[in-house]
Design a protein around this motif. Sequence first.
Motif, PDB file in Angstrom:
ATOM      1  N   ARG A   4      89.331   6.264  34.030  1.00  0.00           N
ATOM      2  CA  ARG A   4      88.313   6.040  35.056  1.00  0.00           C
ATOM      3  C   ARG A   4      87.086   6.885  34.725  1.00  0.00           C
ATOM      4  NH1 ARG A   4      88.134   4.984  41.027  1.00  0.00           N
ATOM      5  NH2 ARG A   4      86.475   6.272  41.829  1.00  0.00           N
ATOM      6  N   ALA A   5      85.923   6.298  34.905  1.00  0.00           N
ATOM      7  CA  ALA A   5      84.661   7.024  34.790  1.00  0.00           C
ATOM      8  C   ALA A   5      83.911   6.813  36.097  1.00  0.00           C
ATOM      9  CB  ALA A   5      83.842   6.498  33.621  1.00  0.00           C
ATOM     10  N   SER A   6      83.254   7.850  36.550  1.00  0.00           N
ATOM     11  CA  SER A   6      82.450   7.715  37.762  1.00  0.00           C
ATOM     12  C   SER A   6      81.296   8.698  37.694  1.00  0.00           C
ATOM     13  CB  SER A   6      83.286   7.956  39.015  1.00  0.00           C
ATOM     14  OG  SER A   6      83.775   9.278  39.044  1.00  0.00           O
ATOM     15  N   TYR A   7      80.267   8.379  38.460  1.00  0.00           N
ATOM     16  CA  TYR A   7      79.154   9.308  38.571  1.00  0.00           C
ATOM     17  C   TYR A   7      78.707   9.387  40.019  1.00  0.00           C
ATOM     18  CZ  TYR A   7      76.358   5.032  37.725  1.00  0.00           C
ATOM     19  OH  TYR A   7      75.819   3.770  37.754  1.00  0.00           O
ATOM     20  N   SER A  90      87.000   1.456  36.131  1.00  0.00           N
ATOM     21  CA  SER A  90      88.323   1.713  35.553  1.00  0.00           C
ATOM     22  C   SER A  90      88.521   0.788  34.365  1.00  0.00           C
ATOM     23  CB  SER A  90      89.423   1.442  36.575  1.00  0.00           C
ATOM     24  OG  SER A  90      89.353   2.368  37.615  1.00  0.00           O
ATOM     25  N   ARG A  91      89.202   1.293  33.358  1.00  0.00           N
ATOM     26  CA  ARG A  91      89.521   0.515  32.163  1.00  0.00           C
ATOM     27  C   ARG A  91      91.005   0.678  31.843  1.00  0.00           C
ATOM     28  NH1 ARG A  91      84.845  -0.381  28.818  1.00  0.00           N
ATOM     29  NH2 ARG A  91      83.100   0.840  29.552  1.00  0.00           N
ATOM     30  N   LEU A  92      91.578  -0.347  31.271  1.00  0.00           N
ATOM     31  CA  LEU A  92      92.942  -0.225  30.762  1.00  0.00           C
ATOM     32  C   LEU A  92      92.920   0.685  29.544  1.00  0.00           C
ATOM     33  CD1 LEU A  92      94.197  -3.899  31.061  1.00  0.00           C
ATOM     34  CD2 LEU A  92      94.706  -1.965  32.565  1.00  0.00           C
ATOM     35  N   GLY A  93      93.916   1.525  29.424  1.00  0.00           N
ATOM     36  CA  GLY A  93      93.989   2.444  28.288  1.00  0.00           C
ATOM     37  C   GLY A  93      93.495   3.832  28.664  1.00  0.00           C
ATOM     38  N   THR A  94      93.845   4.788  27.857  1.00  0.00           N
ATOM     39  CA  THR A  94      93.479   6.186  28.105  1.00  0.00           C
ATOM     40  C   THR A  94      92.015   6.434  27.780  1.00  0.00           C
ATOM     41  OG1 THR A  94      93.991   6.897  25.872  1.00  0.00           O
ATOM     42  CG2 THR A  94      95.829   6.896  27.459  1.00  0.00           C
ATOM     43  N   TYR A  96      90.994   8.432  25.557  1.00  0.00           N
ATOM     44  CA  TYR A  96      90.898   8.411  24.100  1.00  0.00           C
ATOM     45  C   TYR A  96      90.759   6.980  23.589  1.00  0.00           C
ATOM     46  CZ  TYR A  96      91.707   9.312  19.202  1.00  0.00           C
ATOM     47  OH  TYR A  96      91.558   9.363  17.849  1.00  0.00           O
ATOM     48  N   ASP A  97      91.543   6.078  24.159  1.00  0.00           N
ATOM     49  CA  ASP A  97      91.467   4.672  23.747  1.00  0.00           C
ATOM     50  C   ASP A  97      90.083   4.076  24.026  1.00  0.00           C
ATOM     51  OD1 ASP A  97      94.196   4.800  23.116  1.00  0.00           O
ATOM     52  OD2 ASP A  97      94.807   3.945  25.047  1.00  0.00           O
ATOM     53  N   ASN A  98      89.438   4.546  25.073  1.00  0.00           N
ATOM     54  CA  ASN A  98      88.157   3.968  25.511  1.00  0.00           C
ATOM     55  C   ASN A  98      86.930   4.784  25.113  1.00  0.00           C
ATOM     56  OD1 ASN A  98      89.028   1.603  26.996  1.00  0.00           O
ATOM     57  ND2 ASN A  98      90.074   3.054  28.312  1.00  0.00           N
ATOM     58  N   ARG A  99      87.124   5.803  24.311  1.00  0.00           N
ATOM     59  CA  ARG A  99      86.014   6.723  24.020  1.00  0.00           C
ATOM     60  C   ARG A  99      84.816   6.027  23.390  1.00  0.00           C
ATOM     61  NH1 ARG A  99      89.574   6.815  20.151  1.00  0.00           N
ATOM     62  NH2 ARG A  99      88.995   7.161  17.980  1.00  0.00           N
ATOM     63  N   ILE A 100      85.027   5.089  22.504  1.00  0.00           N
ATOM     64  CA  ILE A 100      83.915   4.401  21.832  1.00  0.00           C
ATOM     65  C   ILE A 100      83.152   3.528  22.826  1.00  0.00           C
ATOM     66  CG2 ILE A 100      83.278   2.819  19.965  1.00  0.00           C
ATOM     67  CD1 ILE A 100      84.401   5.599  19.068  1.00  0.00           C
ATOM     68  N   ALA A 101      83.883   2.805  23.667  1.00  0.00           N
ATOM     69  CA  ALA A 101      83.242   1.924  24.656  1.00  0.00           C
ATOM     70  C   ALA A 101      82.491   2.726  25.719  1.00  0.00           C
ATOM     71  CB  ALA A 101      84.297   1.038  25.323  1.00  0.00           C
ATOM     72  N   LEU A 103      81.053   5.838  25.367  1.00  0.00           N
ATOM     73  CA  LEU A 103      79.960   6.707  24.905  1.00  0.00           C
ATOM     74  C   LEU A 103      78.564   6.194  25.274  1.00  0.00           C
ATOM     75  CD1 LEU A 103      81.285   8.127  21.536  1.00  0.00           C
ATOM     76  CD2 LEU A 103      80.813   9.361  23.666  1.00  0.00           C
ATOM     77  N   PRO A 104      78.265   4.884  25.151  1.00  0.00           N
ATOM     78  CA  PRO A 104      76.942   4.417  25.576  1.00  0.00           C
ATOM     79  C   PRO A 104      76.686   4.645  27.070  1.00  0.00           C
ATOM     80  CG  PRO A 104      77.979   2.777  24.194  1.00  0.00           C
ATOM     81  CD  PRO A 104      79.023   3.821  24.490  1.00  0.00           C
ATOM     82  N   GLU A 105      77.736   4.568  27.889  1.00  0.00           N
ATOM     83  CA  GLU A 105      77.583   4.804  29.329  1.00  0.00           C
ATOM     84  C   GLU A 105      77.284   6.273  29.609  1.00  0.00           C
ATOM     85  OE1 GLU A 105      81.339   3.254  30.547  1.00  0.00           O
ATOM     86  OE2 GLU A 105      80.737   1.194  30.128  1.00  0.00           O
ATOM     87  N   VAL A 106      77.946   7.158  28.901  1.00  0.00           N
ATOM     88  CA  VAL A 106      77.680   8.596  29.052  1.00  0.00           C
ATOM     89  C   VAL A 106      76.261   8.909  28.564  1.00  0.00           C
ATOM     90  CG1 VAL A 106      78.376  10.909  28.307  1.00  0.00           C
ATOM     91  CG2 VAL A 106      80.118   9.201  28.856  1.00  0.00           C
ATOM     92  N   ARG A 107      75.866   8.297  27.452  1.00  0.00           N
ATOM     93  CA  ARG A 107      74.509   8.492  26.921  1.00  0.00           C
ATOM     94  C   ARG A 107      73.475   8.001  27.941  1.00  0.00           C
ATOM     95  NH1 ARG A 107      75.363   5.852  22.484  1.00  0.00           N
ATOM     96  NH2 ARG A 107      76.479   7.571  21.550  1.00  0.00           N
ATOM     97  N   TRP A 108      73.754   6.842  28.560  1.00  0.00           N
ATOM     98  CA  TRP A 108      72.858   6.328  29.603  1.00  0.00           C
ATOM     99  C   TRP A 108      72.716   7.356  30.714  1.00  0.00           C
ATOM    100  CZ3 TRP A 108      74.166   5.645  34.742  1.00  0.00           C
ATOM    101  CH2 TRP A 108      73.216   5.015  35.538  1.00  0.00           C
ATOM    102  N   PHE A 109      73.826   7.899  31.175  1.00  0.00           N
ATOM    103  CA  PHE A 109      73.827   8.866  32.273  1.00  0.00           C
ATOM    104  C   PHE A 109      72.927  10.061  31.948  1.00  0.00           C
ATOM    105  CE2 PHE A 109      75.481  12.704  34.259  1.00  0.00           C
ATOM    106  CZ  PHE A 109      75.469  12.341  35.589  1.00  0.00           C
ATOM    107  N   TYR A 110      73.065  10.624  30.766  1.00  0.00           N
ATOM    108  CA  TYR A 110      72.325  11.837  30.417  1.00  0.00           C
ATOM    109  C   TYR A 110      70.874  11.572  30.015  1.00  0.00           C
ATOM    110  CZ  TYR A 110      76.401  14.685  31.017  1.00  0.00           C
ATOM    111  OH  TYR A 110      77.469  15.339  31.572  1.00  0.00           O
ATOM    112  N   ASN A 111      70.477  10.328  29.928  1.00  0.00           N
ATOM    113  CA  ASN A 111      69.088   9.976  29.628  1.00  0.00           C
ATOM    114  C   ASN A 111      68.383   9.381  30.836  1.00  0.00           C
ATOM    115  OD1 ASN A 111      68.363  10.419  26.672  1.00  0.00           O
ATOM    116  ND2 ASN A 111      70.447   9.633  26.595  1.00  0.00           N
ATOM    117  N   TYR A 112      68.850   9.715  32.025  1.00  0.00           N
ATOM    118  CA  TYR A 112      68.357   9.121  33.272  1.00  0.00           C
ATOM    119  C   TYR A 112      66.843   9.203  33.420  1.00  0.00           C
ATOM    120  CZ  TYR A 112      68.297  13.955  34.957  1.00  0.00           C
ATOM    121  OH  TYR A 112      68.052  15.291  35.108  1.00  0.00           O
TER     122      TYR A 112
END
Length: 155
Positions: A4-7, A90-94, A96-101, A103-112
Amino acid sequence: MPSRASYLLIIAGRLKGNPRTNSGIIRQIQAVFAPPKGPGTGGPAARGARWPQGFVLRGYNVCVWSTDADAYGPNKNETLFTFRAEIHHSRLGTLYDNRIAMLPEVRWFYNYRRYRWHRELIDKLRLVNGKIASGKLIEPIWFCAYQWYCGNGGP
Protein backbone atom coordinates in the motif's frame (compact mmCIF):
# COMPACT_ATOMS: atom_id res chain seq x y z
CA MET A 1 0.65 -9.98 0.52
CA PRO A 2 -0.45 -6.64 -0.95
CA SER A 3 1.46 -3.41 -0.62
CA ARG A 4 0.00 0.00 0.00
CA ALA A 5 1.14 3.53 -0.77
CA SER A 6 -0.58 6.63 0.52
CA TYR A 7 0.06 10.30 0.92
CA LEU A 8 -1.34 12.92 3.24
CA LEU A 9 -1.84 16.67 2.99
CA ILE A 10 -2.88 18.75 5.99
CA ILE A 11 -3.49 22.48 5.77
CA ALA A 12 -4.53 24.44 8.84
CA GLY A 13 -4.73 27.88 10.41
CA ARG A 14 -6.26 29.79 13.30
CA LEU A 15 -8.64 32.74 13.44
CA LYS A 16 -9.77 34.98 16.27
CA GLY A 17 -13.37 34.26 17.20
CA ASN A 18 -15.34 31.03 17.34
CA PRO A 19 -16.56 29.08 14.28
CA ARG A 20 -20.03 30.68 14.49
CA THR A 21 -18.64 34.22 14.24
CA ASN A 22 -16.25 33.09 11.48
CA SER A 23 -18.82 31.23 9.39
CA GLY A 24 -18.43 33.50 6.33
CA ILE A 25 -14.65 33.14 6.33
CA ILE A 26 -14.93 29.39 6.86
CA ARG A 27 -17.17 29.08 3.78
CA GLN A 28 -14.58 30.96 1.69
CA ILE A 29 -11.80 28.67 2.89
CA GLN A 30 -13.89 25.53 2.34
CA ALA A 31 -14.50 26.56 -1.27
CA VAL A 32 -10.76 26.12 -1.92
CA PHE A 33 -11.03 22.53 -0.69
CA ALA A 34 -14.08 21.34 -2.61
CA PRO A 35 -13.63 17.63 -3.31
CA PRO A 36 -12.37 16.49 -6.70
CA LYS A 37 -15.05 15.91 -9.31
CA GLY A 38 -14.16 12.59 -10.90
CA PRO A 39 -10.98 10.55 -10.85
CA GLY A 40 -7.51 11.91 -10.23
CA THR A 41 -5.49 13.22 -13.14
CA GLY A 42 -2.14 13.65 -11.36
CA GLY A 43 1.02 11.90 -12.40
CA PRO A 44 4.57 12.50 -13.59
CA ALA A 45 3.43 13.29 -17.14
CA ALA A 46 0.49 15.48 -16.02
CA ARG A 47 2.29 18.65 -14.94
CA GLY A 48 -0.61 20.80 -16.12
CA ALA A 49 -3.26 19.00 -14.09
CA ARG A 50 -5.32 21.44 -12.01
CA TRP A 51 -6.21 21.54 -8.31
CA PRO A 52 -7.76 19.34 -6.92
CA GLN A 53 -7.84 16.56 -9.58
CA GLY A 54 -4.12 16.99 -10.27
CA PHE A 55 -3.37 16.36 -6.60
CA VAL A 56 -4.87 12.86 -6.83
CA LEU A 57 -2.62 10.41 -8.69
CA ARG A 58 -4.24 8.36 -11.45
CA GLY A 59 -5.28 4.99 -10.09
CA TYR A 60 -5.26 6.20 -6.48
CA ASN A 61 -8.36 6.63 -4.33
CA VAL A 62 -9.42 9.38 -1.95
CA CYS A 63 -9.93 7.86 1.52
CA VAL A 64 -10.30 11.18 3.39
CA TRP A 65 -11.13 14.63 2.05
CA SER A 66 -12.45 16.77 4.87
CA THR A 67 -12.55 20.26 6.31
CA ASP A 68 -13.19 21.05 9.95
CA ALA A 69 -13.59 24.30 11.86
CA ASP A 70 -13.41 23.75 15.60
CA ALA A 71 -13.57 26.06 18.60
CA TYR A 72 -10.06 26.24 20.01
CA GLY A 73 -8.04 27.96 22.69
CA PRO A 74 -8.37 28.24 26.45
CA ASN A 75 -11.76 29.98 26.25
CA LYS A 76 -12.80 28.41 22.93
CA ASN A 77 -12.60 31.90 21.43
CA GLU A 78 -10.51 30.88 18.42
CA THR A 79 -11.28 28.86 15.30
CA LEU A 80 -8.92 26.11 14.22
CA PHE A 81 -9.52 25.36 10.53
CA THR A 82 -8.13 22.07 9.20
CA PHE A 83 -8.17 20.47 5.76
CA ARG A 84 -7.07 16.83 5.54
CA ALA A 85 -6.66 14.73 2.39
CA GLU A 86 -5.48 11.11 2.43
CA ILE A 87 -4.99 9.39 -0.90
CA HIS A 88 -4.06 5.70 -1.27
CA HIS A 89 -3.40 2.81 -3.60
CA SER A 90 -3.02 -0.93 -3.00
CA ARG A 91 -1.18 -3.34 -5.27
CA LEU A 92 -0.84 -7.09 -5.30
CA GLY A 93 2.63 -8.14 -4.22
CA THR A 94 5.10 -6.80 -1.68
CA LEU A 95 6.77 -3.41 -1.72
CA TYR A 96 9.85 -5.06 -3.12
CA ASP A 97 7.80 -6.61 -5.92
CA ASN A 98 6.29 -3.21 -6.75
CA ARG A 99 9.34 -1.00 -6.27
CA ILE A 100 9.85 -0.28 -9.99
CA ALA A 101 6.18 0.56 -10.60
CA MET A 102 6.02 2.80 -7.50
CA LEU A 103 9.19 4.85 -8.08
CA PRO A 104 7.55 7.26 -10.59
CA GLU A 105 4.76 7.89 -8.04
CA VAL A 106 7.27 8.65 -5.29
CA ARG A 107 9.19 10.91 -7.70
CA TRP A 108 5.91 12.70 -8.51
CA PHE A 109 5.25 13.23 -4.80
CA TYR A 110 8.66 14.79 -4.11
CA ASN A 111 8.45 17.09 -7.16
CA TYR A 112 5.12 18.63 -6.12
CA ARG A 113 6.34 22.22 -6.60
CA ARG A 114 6.70 21.61 -10.34
CA TYR A 115 3.01 20.86 -10.82
CA ARG A 116 0.15 23.16 -11.68
CA TRP A 117 -2.09 21.80 -8.87
CA HIS A 118 0.44 22.99 -6.29
CA ARG A 119 0.87 26.45 -7.85
CA GLU A 120 -2.93 26.86 -8.01
CA LEU A 121 -3.34 25.77 -4.40
CA ILE A 122 -0.64 28.22 -3.26
CA ASP A 123 -2.37 31.05 -5.16
CA LYS A 124 -5.77 30.15 -3.66
CA LEU A 125 -4.35 30.04 -0.11
CA ARG A 126 -2.65 33.43 -0.58
CA LEU A 127 -5.91 34.88 -1.87
CA VAL A 128 -7.95 33.48 1.03
CA ASN A 129 -5.40 34.63 3.63
CA GLY A 130 -5.32 38.07 1.99
CA LYS A 131 -9.10 38.40 2.29
CA ILE A 132 -9.07 37.68 6.02
CA ALA A 133 -8.64 40.84 8.08
CA SER A 134 -5.12 40.91 9.54
CA GLY A 135 -6.54 41.35 13.06
CA LYS A 136 -8.59 38.17 12.58
CA LEU A 137 -5.76 35.92 11.42
CA ILE A 138 -3.73 34.31 14.22
CA GLU A 139 -1.97 31.76 12.00
CA PRO A 140 -2.35 31.81 8.20
CA ILE A 141 -4.16 28.96 6.46
CA TRP A 142 -1.09 27.08 5.25
CA PHE A 143 0.65 23.73 4.83
CA CYS A 144 1.18 21.70 8.02
CA ALA A 145 2.02 18.26 6.61
CA TYR A 146 2.75 16.63 3.28
CA GLN A 147 3.80 13.03 3.82
CA TRP A 148 4.28 9.81 1.88
CA TYR A 149 3.75 6.37 3.41
CA CYS A 150 4.21 2.90 2.05
CA GLY A 151 4.29 -0.57 3.49
CA ASN A 152 3.39 -4.20 3.13
CA GLY A 153 -0.18 -5.12 3.94
CA GLY A 154 -3.43 -3.46 3.06
CA PRO A 155 -6.87 -4.25 1.70
